[in-house]
Scaffold this motif. Sequence first.
Motif, PDB file in Angstrom:
ATOM      1  N   ILE A  87       0.968  -1.199  -0.046  1.00 16.95           N
ATOM      2  CA  ILE A  87      -0.026   0.055   0.041  1.00 16.95           C
ATOM      3  C   ILE A  87       1.012   1.202  -0.024  1.00 16.95           C
ATOM      4  O   ILE A  87       1.525   1.323   0.813  1.00 16.95           O
ATOM      5  CB  ILE A  87      -0.900   0.023   1.357  1.00 16.95           C
ATOM      6  N   GLY A  88       0.757   2.036  -1.069  1.00 17.66           N
ATOM      7  CA  GLY A  88       1.745   3.292  -1.198  1.00 17.66           C
ATOM      8  C   GLY A  88       3.042   2.797  -2.224  1.00 17.66           C
ATOM      9  O   GLY A  88       3.616   1.834  -1.627  1.00 17.66           O
ATOM     10  N   LEU A  89       3.339   3.501  -3.141  1.00 19.79           N
ATOM     11  CA  LEU A  89       4.348   3.336  -3.754  1.00 19.79           C
ATOM     12  C   LEU A  89       5.308   4.398  -4.128  1.00 19.79           C
ATOM     13  O   LEU A  89       5.712   4.789  -5.168  1.00 19.79           O
ATOM     14  CB  LEU A  89       3.819   2.607  -5.178  1.00 19.79           C
ATOM     15  N   ARG A 114      -2.208   2.023  -4.969  1.00 19.77           N
ATOM     16  CA  ARG A 114      -1.731   3.570  -5.137  1.00 19.77           C
ATOM     17  C   ARG A 114      -3.287   4.346  -5.067  1.00 19.77           C
ATOM     18  O   ARG A 114      -3.838   3.973  -6.277  1.00 19.77           O
ATOM     19  CB  ARG A 114      -0.630   3.888  -6.072  1.00 19.77           C
ATOM     20  N   ARG A 115      -3.416   5.485  -4.528  1.00 15.09           N
ATOM     21  CA  ARG A 115      -4.664   5.956  -4.649  1.00 15.09           C
ATOM     22  C   ARG A 115      -5.059   6.822  -5.842  1.00 15.09           C
ATOM     23  O   ARG A 115      -5.952   6.943  -6.153  1.00 15.09           O
ATOM     24  CB  ARG A 115      -4.877   7.006  -3.295  1.00 15.09           C
ATOM     25  N   THR A 116      -3.853   7.291  -6.378  1.00 17.90           N
ATOM     26  CA  THR A 116      -3.831   7.816  -7.764  1.00 17.90           C
ATOM     27  C   THR A 116      -4.335   7.182  -8.879  1.00 17.90           C
ATOM     28  O   THR A 116      -4.180   6.095  -9.140  1.00 17.90           O
ATOM     29  CB  THR A 116      -2.606   8.360  -8.190  1.00 17.90           C
ATOM     30  N   PRO A 117      -5.646   7.635  -9.444  1.00 14.31           N
ATOM     31  CA  PRO A 117      -5.923   6.651 -10.285  1.00 14.31           C
ATOM     32  C   PRO A 117      -5.321   5.916 -11.236  1.00 14.31           C
ATOM     33  O   PRO A 117      -4.741   6.867 -12.138  1.00 14.31           O
ATOM     34  CB  PRO A 117      -7.344   7.462 -10.895  1.00 14.31           C
ATOM     35  N   GLY A 118      -5.144   4.739 -11.451  1.00 20.17           N
ATOM     36  CA  GLY A 118      -4.354   4.138 -12.472  1.00 20.17           C
ATOM     37  C   GLY A 118      -2.763   4.113 -12.082  1.00 20.17           C
ATOM     38  O   GLY A 118      -1.896   3.465 -12.998  1.00 20.17           O
ATOM     39  N   GLY A 119      -2.511   4.741 -10.748  1.00 21.27           N
ATOM     40  CA  GLY A 119      -1.073   4.980 -10.719  1.00 21.27           C
ATOM     41  C   GLY A 119      -0.554   3.513 -10.121  1.00 21.27           C
ATOM     42  O   GLY A 119       0.801   3.217 -10.707  1.00 21.27           O
ATOM     43  N   PHE A 142      -4.330  -1.611  -7.941  1.00 24.11           N
ATOM     44  CA  PHE A 142      -5.425  -1.321  -7.641  1.00 24.11           C
ATOM     45  C   PHE A 142      -5.590   0.239  -6.988  1.00 24.11           C
ATOM     46  O   PHE A 142      -4.338   0.840  -6.751  1.00 24.11           O
ATOM     47  CB  PHE A 142      -5.729  -2.277  -6.177  1.00 24.11           C
ATOM     48  N   ASP A 143      -6.621   0.967  -7.054  1.00 24.17           N
ATOM     49  CA  ASP A 143      -6.744   2.380  -6.532  1.00 24.17           C
ATOM     50  C   ASP A 143      -7.347   2.233  -5.300  1.00 24.17           C
ATOM     51  O   ASP A 143      -7.242   3.408  -4.757  1.00 24.17           O
ATOM     52  CB  ASP A 143      -7.587   3.040  -7.645  1.00 24.17           C
TER      53      ASP A 143
END
Length: 473
Positions: A87-89, A114-119, A142-143
């Motif tokens: 979780i978190g990149l 990563r919460r950024t869409p598509g990140g 995943f987002d």
Amino acid sequence: RHVRRAAAEILHGTGGGEVAQFCLYGRLSRVNGAKKCRVISQVMLCRSILRLLPVSSLAFTFHRRSRPPPLSVHKMQAEGMIKWAIIGLGDVVAVKSGPPFWKCEGSTLIGVMRRTPGGARRWIEENDSKLPAEVASQIKGFDSIRSMMEDIGGDIDGVYIASPPGSHLDNVLEVVSCIDAGLTNNLKGIYIEKPCGRCAFETRSMAEELLQRNVTFFPAYVSRAHERTQVLRKLLLEDKVLGDKVLSVQYTQIGSSFARGLQGVGDAIPWRLNAEYSGGGLILDMGCHILDRIDYLFGPISVKHREVHRKGGSSNSVYPSVEDYVWMTGTIGECNWSSVDSYGATLECMWDFSPGNHDEKDELIITGESGSVRMAGMGAGLPIEVYDAEKKLIRTLEFENPEHSAQPLIQAVVNEMRNVDTTSDGSLVRSPAKSANAARTADVLDAILGDYYGGRFDEFWKRESSWPGLRLA
């Protein structure tokens, strides 16, 4: 209720140790206002009373907890591959901590978030050439934590939380909600990037939530597992290079060259220097390693005096509001895990991250009855120098810098999660970093920084205008 339970556990030897620590602070996340103040006061009173107990009572409790449970009398079979999700990149994942999750023996990576869409999916594409074929063929991006758990939660054995500390507690609570919803039922451990929380309250809250669900909390205090640290333990414990007792520990760090990600965008403050995301200045990002290693080698730290300043702020309008200079003194307490008798040893540490320091310094000095040890505090591959009582250099030990500085600890975490009894590569079979030491280090940081922020029991990052230290800058 929790205070009474914790005290009873320690007094009667039915619990104590890690469980008692978290019960002392238990449920505070559900308590507000004046009631929280009363609970905190009871906790402080209870801790004061416990300090007056005979050492034998506490030693007995620790001894009881150190014995293996009945089921481990027979040698346990090592379990299969540990499947991880990250979780978190951010930058910590790139080299230091990410690759070990697929390079360690018995470990593989099956998901990233990563919460950024598509990140997350872009991260997989960008790192495709670095990933082994078996990892590249199975990993998913995943987002959100929820969507990840809904898809692959049943396969996940471990989660690595690599986001900034300001979101660690929220991320843990999201994972916990997925456990409670039955989306993941195989989770054995969560590896949380240091300093785990912005303050001790957040760190202990995470520990309590995971303890209640039988999920092990592994803090990313990587230096505990470094070869250099393990060799130093042997020098102190077996070779007795300092004699039978440590008298003093001193640490000095001037400059910030070891810190990552200090380049902001425009006038933006880097997240490591923004209390909302980090919990304070660079002592949270770097100094925590030194404080934790002192705890590991010598024992728990009791803070006596401290000076905390913002030296660089007067001449720069966009300078971070957090502290950049910390000096503290203290003593080492009694414990059953130290490498050498260090009870009562004096401690003095100084960190100066203010701008304009051209002559950087990073030095840890340990002085005992019959000699001293000098070494850099940061860096896994730097040498250890041993001096005799006349300050003559008698021995220098050299070390290789690991390609991924977190790999020795992550391998130990994987070994523990797999119930490995022996290793062929000499790696540790159990992680030396657990929730209890993360909580102690967070307590020390709060004790040092409390006056600057006007207390650290609340959301202090939201009341910057009230920070006493900032008004004195």
